[in-house]
Scaffold this active site. Structure first.
Site, PDB file in Angstrom:
ATOM      1  N   SER A  60       0.981  -1.192   0.150  1.00  0.00           N
ATOM      2  CA  SER A  60       0.127  -0.082   0.138  1.00  0.00           C
ATOM      3  C   SER A  60       0.856   1.436  -0.091  1.00  0.00           C
ATOM      4  O   SER A  60       0.467   2.076  -0.490  1.00  0.00           O
ATOM      5  CB  SER A  60      -0.898  -0.147   0.954  1.00  0.00           C
ATOM      6  OG  SER A  60      -0.389  -0.218   2.213  1.00  0.00           O
ATOM      7  N   GLU A 197      -9.134  -9.857   3.448  1.00  0.00           N
ATOM      8  CA  GLU A 197      -9.526  -8.209   3.211  1.00  0.00           C
ATOM      9  C   GLU A 197     -10.901  -8.351   2.497  1.00  0.00           C
ATOM     10  O   GLU A 197     -11.104  -9.037   1.445  1.00  0.00           O
ATOM     11  CB  GLU A 197      -8.151  -7.688   2.212  1.00  0.00           C
ATOM     12  CG  GLU A 197      -8.832  -6.278   1.881  1.00  0.00           C
ATOM     13  CD  GLU A 197      -7.433  -5.429   1.331  1.00  0.00           C
ATOM     14  OE1 GLU A 197      -6.561  -6.137   1.389  1.00  0.00           O
ATOM     15  OE2 GLU A 197      -7.888  -4.388   0.898  1.00  0.00           O
TER      16      GLU A 197
HETATM   17  O1  KIV Z   1      -0.412  -3.287   1.333  1.00  0.00           O
HETATM   18  C1  KIV Z   1      -1.228  -3.379   2.543  1.00  0.00           C
HETATM   19  O2  KIV Z   1      -1.110  -2.467   3.295  1.00  0.00           O
HETATM   20  C2  KIV Z   1      -1.951  -4.523   2.936  1.00  0.00           C
HETATM   21  C3  KIV Z   1      -2.849  -4.537   4.119  1.00  0.00           C
HETATM   22  C4  KIV Z   1      -4.093  -3.699   3.742  1.00  0.00           C
HETATM   23  C5  KIV Z   1      -3.363  -6.036   4.469  1.00  0.00           C
HETATM   24  O3  KIV Z   1      -1.868  -5.638   2.190  1.00  0.00           O
END
Ligand code: KIV
Length: 300
Positions: A60, A197
């Site tokens: 993310s 998720e």
């Molecule tokens: O990349 C991320 O932050 C994630 C979380 C949302 C689990 O995969």
């Protein structure tokens, strides 16, 4: 005097670090696991100070730190740099590095080589990789080589295009059954935990009660064994779309903008810096310096 825990050698639990197998004990005892993402040393340090159990260096980062509109562009080099920073700051929590798109899809060998870089070069305690299906053989290869792996099913943002967007998954009986099957296979492949998720809460509950490993939910309801939120969502630092599963615990962006505005005003008005923000020098040194400059000016 406070002492900072010494950084342990890669792949060995440091002092005060939650031993990985204890995650299952927490699940058995019904003690919830708190996981949060972080992307740099200060946020790793703050998560550690707040008692977070697991810090995820999520891909993310591509969206909330690097400014892309999806997680797909994140590279190994970027994720390694961010993971190194987090492991410098977070000592007690388990640090899990997210394997970016393209780093584990090609072959077991390439996935393993990349996973080892996270553990050996960046000090991560384990890696996370998205998906069931073909990801299951990758999990087996990594775990077989001694790399702890967290799975991730449901909405897997790296395949958002194939899923038709950032949408909840497992909303039909058939899709829910497929998720449960993936969850079981990921557990038997050796995952130490599983992120769920954007999955309907009853489906997540069923998966959670079926598995011995903990489930970590994000948009998957209260029956998961733990929860994860993205740092910038939790603290009100991301100005993009926030999914309905986000709970914002602070709204820091307006506070940061207000502080920066005060700074800009002070610089422009001359109110900053004050004498207390500057360095003095002995009067006699200043006199010699000024005289020297005067001479040079006259002679030049
Ligand atoms: O990349 C991320 O932050 C994630 C979380 C949302 C689990 O995969």
């Amino acid at each position: 005097m406070t002492t900072r825990p010494r950084k342990p050698a890669p792949n060995t639990p440091g002092p005060g670090k939650l031993p990985l197998p204890e995650l299952e004990d927490l699940k058995r005892r019904g003690e919830k696991i708190a996981m949060v993402t972080a992307y740099d040393a200060p946020s790793g340090r703050l998560a550690d100070a707040a008692g977070v159990d697991i810090v995820l260096v999520g891909d993310s980062a591509a969206m909330v730190v690097l400014g892309y509109d999806s997680t797909v562009p994140a590279t190994m080099d970027e994720m390694l740099m961010l993971t190194r920073a987090v492991t410098r700051g977070a000592h007690r929590p388990l640090v899990v590095a997210d394997m970016p798109f393209g780093s584990f899809q090609i072959s077991d060998e390439e996935a393993l080589a990349n996973a080892i870089r996270f553990v050996k070069d960046a000090g991560a305690d384990g890696v996370k990789l998205e998906g069931g299906g073909s990801s299951i053989s990758r999990v087996r290869a990594l775990v077989g080589a001694g790399v702890p792996v967290m799975g991730h099913i449901g909405l897997t943002p790296q395949s958002a295009t194939m899923l038709g967007g950032f949408k909840a998954q497992g909303r039909s009986a058939e899709k829910a059954r497929a998720l449960l099957a993936d969850a079981r296979e990921l557990e038997s492949a050796g995952c130490f935990a599983l992120v769920l998720e954007a999955v309907p809460a009853p489906v997540a509950k069923r998966i959670t009660s079926t598995l011995s490993i903990p489930t970590i939910g994000i948009g998957a309801g209260a029956d998961c064994d733990g929860q994860v939120l993205v740092w910038h969502d939790l603290l009100g630092l991301y100005d993009g779309h926030a999914p309905r599963f986000v709970k914002q615990y602070a709204n820091l962006a307006p506070e940061i903008i207000a502080a920066l505005r005060r700074y800009v005003d002070d610089v422009r008005s001359g109110a900053f810096p004050e004498t207390k923000h500057t360095y003095a020098m002995p009067d006699e040194e200043l006199a010699v310096f000024s005289e020297g400059v005067e001479h040079a000016h006259r002679d030049g």
